[in-house]
Design an enzyme around this catalytic site. Structure first.
Site, mmCIF file in Angstrom:
data_model
loop_
_atom_site.group_PDB
_atom_site.id
_atom_site.type_symbol
_atom_site.label_atom_id
_atom_site.label_comp_id
_atom_site.label_asym_id
_atom_site.label_seq_id
_atom_site.Cartn_x
_atom_site.Cartn_y
_atom_site.Cartn_z
ATOM 1 N N ASP A 128 0.819 -1.212 0.000
ATOM 2 C CA ASP A 128 0.000 0.000 0.000
ATOM 3 C C ASP A 128 0.856 1.267 0.000
ATOM 4 O O ASP A 128 0.418 2.302 0.496
ATOM 5 C CB ASP A 128 -0.923 -0.031 1.231
ATOM 6 C CG ASP A 128 -2.046 0.990 1.151
ATOM 7 O OD1 ASP A 128 -2.410 1.376 0.027
ATOM 8 O OD2 ASP A 128 -2.536 1.409 2.208
ATOM 9 N N CYS A 182 -20.603 -10.072 -6.957
ATOM 10 C CA CYS A 182 -21.504 -9.099 -6.323
ATOM 11 C C CYS A 182 -22.936 -9.259 -6.830
ATOM 12 O O CYS A 182 -23.886 -8.894 -6.136
ATOM 13 C CB CYS A 182 -21.026 -7.672 -6.597
ATOM 14 S SG CYS A 182 -19.515 -7.216 -5.736
ATOM 15 N N CYS A 185 -26.600 -7.227 -6.133
ATOM 16 C CA CYS A 185 -26.590 -6.578 -4.813
ATOM 17 C C CYS A 185 -26.110 -5.135 -4.918
ATOM 18 O O CYS A 185 -25.149 -4.838 -5.625
ATOM 19 C CB CYS A 185 -25.679 -7.361 -3.866
ATOM 20 S SG CYS A 185 -25.542 -6.641 -2.209
ATOM 21 N N CYS A 188 -24.006 -1.874 -0.578
ATOM 22 C CA CYS A 188 -22.952 -0.901 -0.285
ATOM 23 C C CYS A 188 -23.282 0.466 -0.877
ATOM 24 O O CYS A 188 -23.011 1.503 -0.251
ATOM 25 C CB CYS A 188 -21.596 -1.400 -0.782
ATOM 26 S SG CYS A 188 -21.476 -1.734 -2.545
ATOM 27 N N CYS A 208 -16.282 10.496 0.076
ATOM 28 C CA CYS A 208 -16.066 9.336 0.948
ATOM 29 C C CYS A 208 -15.647 9.778 2.348
ATOM 30 O O CYS A 208 -14.693 10.547 2.511
ATOM 31 C CB CYS A 208 -14.992 8.440 0.331
ATOM 32 S SG CYS A 208 -14.580 6.988 1.315
ATOM 33 N N CYS A 236 -14.307 4.732 7.749
ATOM 34 C CA CYS A 236 -15.731 4.384 7.736
ATOM 35 C C CYS A 236 -15.855 2.966 7.191
ATOM 36 O O CYS A 236 -15.236 2.633 6.187
ATOM 37 C CB CYS A 236 -16.505 5.367 6.856
ATOM 38 S SG CYS A 236 -18.257 4.959 6.642
ATOM 39 N N CYS A 239 -19.915 0.491 4.184
ATOM 40 C CA CYS A 239 -20.108 -0.295 2.966
ATOM 41 C C CYS A 239 -19.560 -1.712 3.101
ATOM 42 O O CYS A 239 -19.919 -2.598 2.321
ATOM 43 C CB CYS A 239 -19.500 0.411 1.755
ATOM 44 S SG CYS A 239 -17.706 0.603 1.817
ATOM 45 N N CYS A 243 -22.079 -5.680 3.687
ATOM 46 C CA CYS A 243 -21.808 -6.620 2.598
ATOM 47 C C CYS A 243 -22.181 -8.045 3.003
ATOM 48 O O CYS A 243 -21.713 -8.552 4.030
ATOM 49 C CB CYS A 243 -20.328 -6.561 2.221
ATOM 50 S SG CYS A 243 -19.864 -7.750 0.934
#
EC number: 1.17.99.6
Length: 305
Positions: A128, A182, A185, A188, A208, A236, A239, A243
């Site tokens: 990352d 997914c 759906c 989110c 966001c 946060c 979402c 799921c």
């Protein structure tokens, strides 16, 4: 006799990676990763994260010219703890409850790369921190799929995973890219109070809450953020919490470093609104929460009071 590919995967599992997959960087994938990133950037959805348009992000061979394989690993970080229901406390995103994941994952990657290097294999690793589309390579290597909220979902652990990437000059057997599961759906998309998921698989960072509480360096929030924080002070998880894959497949991690450090799940808003430099250093020195500087912590807390 095990193939070199299986030997490498087994070593990764021995080191403690919960998932490991391999992708070939020289084949044409049908995921439109480059055009998707270009469109995201041209829409301004990266906000002020200028590092997102690094040219290397579009061409992984610029990170290692003699690259032959991309190895993606994942660590499950889920613990079953819950936020305080007391409104005097601000909520912290689950990823930041424990020890800084960069350090935890980097330690394992260094062991992995040292083992590879000792066999004459060249490596470069990222956690990352580099110009790598980790989520794209996670999908291409079969580790998981990029979901509608932009996170990578794994069948075994949901989206509660940290990703690491190893570039190598060794040609390995590739895994099949992961299909998306997914379906129809849209939980989110519907749960996001600021409508940051502008359409499936596309997130506008400017809207966001996670971006605004962690990366936004401005003195104040836009009204549409401030009015929808609902207690979130660092990140946060809305979402992810809704799921279905997370509700069904979340598993408690076996990595003790990811268990919550004292007071990191929920933070006293009044205390944080008056946070000092010394307190910041004492409280967050071993946490990924140190990315949020004192001024931003105070802003985040005051916006919730």
């Amino acid at each position: 006799m095990l193939s070199i590919t299986e030997e490498i995967k087994n070593k990764g599992r021995d080191i403690g990676f919960h998932k490991i997959g391999i992708a070939n960087p020289h084949i044409a994938y049908q995921d439109n990763a480059v055009s998707n990133l270009q469109g995201w950037l041209s829409s301004g959805y990266q906000a002020d994260m200028t590092w997102m348009d690094n040219p290397k992000r579009f061409d992984i061979t610029q990170c290692m010219p003699d690259i032959q394989s991309v190895i993606t690993v994942a660590l499950n970080y889920y613990t079953p703890h819950q936020h305080s229901s007391n409104s005097r406390y601000g909520k912290v995103s689950r990823y930041a409850w424990g020890k800084d994941y960069h350090k935890v994952l980097s330690q394992k990657l260094k062991l992995f790369c040292k083992w590879l290097n000792n066999r004459g294999i060249k490596t470069t690793c990222y956690v990352d921190t580099g110009p790598i589309q980790e989520k794209v390579w996670a999908e291409r290597s079969g580790v998981g799929w990029i979901a509608k909220n932009g996170n990578v979902i794994t069948k075994e652990f949901g989206s509660w995973v940290f990703l690491g990437v190893v570039l190598t000059n060794l040609s390995l057997t590739s895994d099949t890219p992961h299909a998306k599961y997914c379906g129809t759906c849209r939980k989110c998309l519907d749960i996001c109070p600021t409508k940051a998921i502008v359409h499936p698989f596309v997130v506008d960072s400017r809207r966001c809450i996670a971006y605004n509480t962690i990366e936004n360096r401005s003195n104040d929030f836009p009204e549409y953020i401030k009015n929808n924080l609902n207690g979130w002070i660092a990140g946060c998880d809305l979402c992810q919490d809704v799921c279905p894959w997370n509700k069904r497949f979340s598993k408690e991690t076996n990595i003790q470093d990811f268990y919550p450090q004292p007071g990191n799940i929920s933070l006293d808003l009044k205390e944080i609104s008056n946070l000092t430099e010394i307190q910041w250093q004492q409280k967050f020195s071993s946490s990924s929460l140190k990315r949020i500087k004192v001024k931003a912590w105070r802003r985040n807390a005051k916006a919730n009071l």
